[in-house]
Design an enzyme around this catalytic site. Sequence first.
Site, mmCIF file in Angstrom:
data_model
loop_
_atom_site.group_PDB
_atom_site.id
_atom_site.type_symbol
_atom_site.label_atom_id
_atom_site.label_comp_id
_atom_site.label_asym_id
_atom_site.label_seq_id
_atom_site.Cartn_x
_atom_site.Cartn_y
_atom_site.Cartn_z
ATOM 1 N N LYS A 1 0.762 -1.132 0.063
ATOM 2 C CA LYS A 1 -0.105 0.005 0.041
ATOM 3 C C LYS A 1 0.884 1.277 0.063
ATOM 4 C CE LYS A 1 -4.281 -1.678 0.400
ATOM 5 N NZ LYS A 1 -4.277 -3.062 1.018
ATOM 6 N N GLU B 1 -9.536 6.111 3.225
ATOM 7 C CA GLU B 1 -10.522 5.229 3.862
ATOM 8 C C GLU B 1 -9.563 3.970 4.079
ATOM 9 O OE1 GLU B 1 -9.783 5.408 0.548
ATOM 10 O OE2 GLU B 1 -9.217 3.366 0.295
ATOM 11 N N SER C 1 1.863 -9.662 -1.044
ATOM 12 C CA SER C 1 1.259 -8.276 -0.996
ATOM 13 C C SER C 1 1.613 -7.567 0.400
ATOM 14 C CB SER C 1 -0.004 -8.000 -1.242
ATOM 15 O OG SER C 1 -0.892 -8.995 -0.788
HETATM 16 C C1 LIG Z 1 -5.270 -3.984 0.790
HETATM 17 C C2 LIG Z 1 -4.504 -5.303 0.975
HETATM 18 C C3 LIG Z 1 -5.126 -6.015 -0.524
HETATM 19 C C4 LIG Z 1 -5.861 -5.801 -1.392
HETATM 20 O O1 LIG Z 1 -5.785 -4.732 -2.297
HETATM 21 P P1 LIG Z 1 -5.413 -4.672 -3.621
HETATM 22 O O2 LIG Z 1 -5.581 -3.317 -3.908
HETATM 23 O O3 LIG Z 1 -6.215 -5.874 -4.243
HETATM 24 O O4 LIG Z 1 -3.997 -5.023 -3.640
HETATM 25 C C5 LIG Z 1 -4.099 -6.932 -0.317
HETATM 26 N N1 LIG Z 1 -3.054 -7.333 0.338
HETATM 27 C C6 LIG Z 1 -2.885 -6.663 1.291
HETATM 28 C C7 LIG Z 1 -1.605 -7.076 2.151
HETATM 29 C C8 LIG Z 1 -3.520 -5.436 1.666
HETATM 30 O O5 LIG Z 1 -3.017 -4.878 2.712
#
Ligand SMILES: *Cc1c(COP(=O)(O)O)cnc(C)c1O
Length: 405
Positions: A92, A114, A381
């Site tokens: 993020k 948000e 992610s």
């Molecule tokens: C917010 C989040 C996501 C989902 O958001 P995307 O916009 O689809 O990437 C995925 N993994 C993590 C660790 C997140 O914090």
Amino acid sequence: MSKYVTEPDARGHFGPYGGMYVPETLMFPLQELADVYKSASRDPTFKRELNHYLKEYVGRPTPLYHAKRLSHEVGGKVYLKREDLCHTGAHKINNCMGQVLLAKRMEKRRVIAETGAGQHGVATATVAAMFGIECVVYMGKVDMERQALNVFRMESLGTKVVPVTAGQQTLKEAISEAMRDWVTHVQKTHYVLGSALGAHPYPLIVRNFQSIIGHETRKQILRLENRLPTHLVACVGGGSNAIGLFHPFLSDRKVKMIGVEAGGKGIQKGQHAARFAGGRVGILQGTKTFILQDREGQIEETHSVSAGLDYAAVSPEHSLLRDMGRTQYTYVTDRDAIHACDALGQWEGILPALESAHAIAYVIKQSGMWGKKDIIIINVSGRGDKDVQQIVGWKKKNRKQEKRI
Ligand SMILES: *Cc1c(COP(=O)(O)O)cnc(C)c1O
């Protein structure tokens, strides 16, 4: 340029999707943002400044790690793109850094955001603190209870967290509340949207800021393997980490791309968040895309054990890429995701976020289907610390069924 490298038109349309479905009052700030982004993206000083902070503050480039034991278990060669090692623990912040620099360029001294799981809120609060900018984060009351640790983190960073009590009291309502704030304070405020969602230019801006993931991955895999991967796998909430990984590979026709959505408790009404499995085209919060809605267009309730995937709409660019057959989408259940968290912890010593665990679960579920020559890159992610309580809670609730397995 390959026809698969999707770019929106001036009004943000990705084919039949995207657009700017907002009240008149928001057209001005959206246009202002689009203009500032355009000039910034051509300005070498802006790029240099962004790259500086990504390197020195966020900790980029993140490693591309060959997961040997996971590879052995599933039968292909698996690499993990380690976005979990970014400062604050998820991808993020790549987008927050870019957007807060845009806010500075617009001379806006206040940012709002948000947040669902709290990761985007924490990342925005972090960057705002670093630049000395006022920050307010809107968060559903239910999410505040589920993610108390992240609320504490944001408050410690000097951010005001505002509880949202409308509707399901989760992400969708938090976005609506943030938009309301933006309309009221648009002169001095920038809205840092957290995924490749909402009205133009957000899906474009967020995708481009997150594309650093794919650009790095491409260089890294070519250095390590001297060839491109066969498969890219990423979880899809709003779709930003997935599009960030995929986009720099779109013209490489042989690279297959798989987005994994939240199957929750299974594909029944209200039990999941797999827009491409159970959704239809509609408009939600400024953009036209695949949405979980009933016949009358009422937004359906969604469920996922991972708050970051628990949203009724998906990035319009993913909808277009899917129509073109360039990307594929599937889903895995809460249970599979939790098992994948345990597996990656025990095989690789890495505890992934529950969101990322959806992508890992897919690769594990396909064990035996991967070829010896396959190179599979999974986007991790985020890291899993934030989810420990969720997992313990889920296991307690499902103890009986778990024993039977
Ligand atoms: C917010 C989040 C996501 C989902 O958001 P995307 O916009 O689809 O990437 C995925 N993994 C993590 C660790 C997140 O914090």
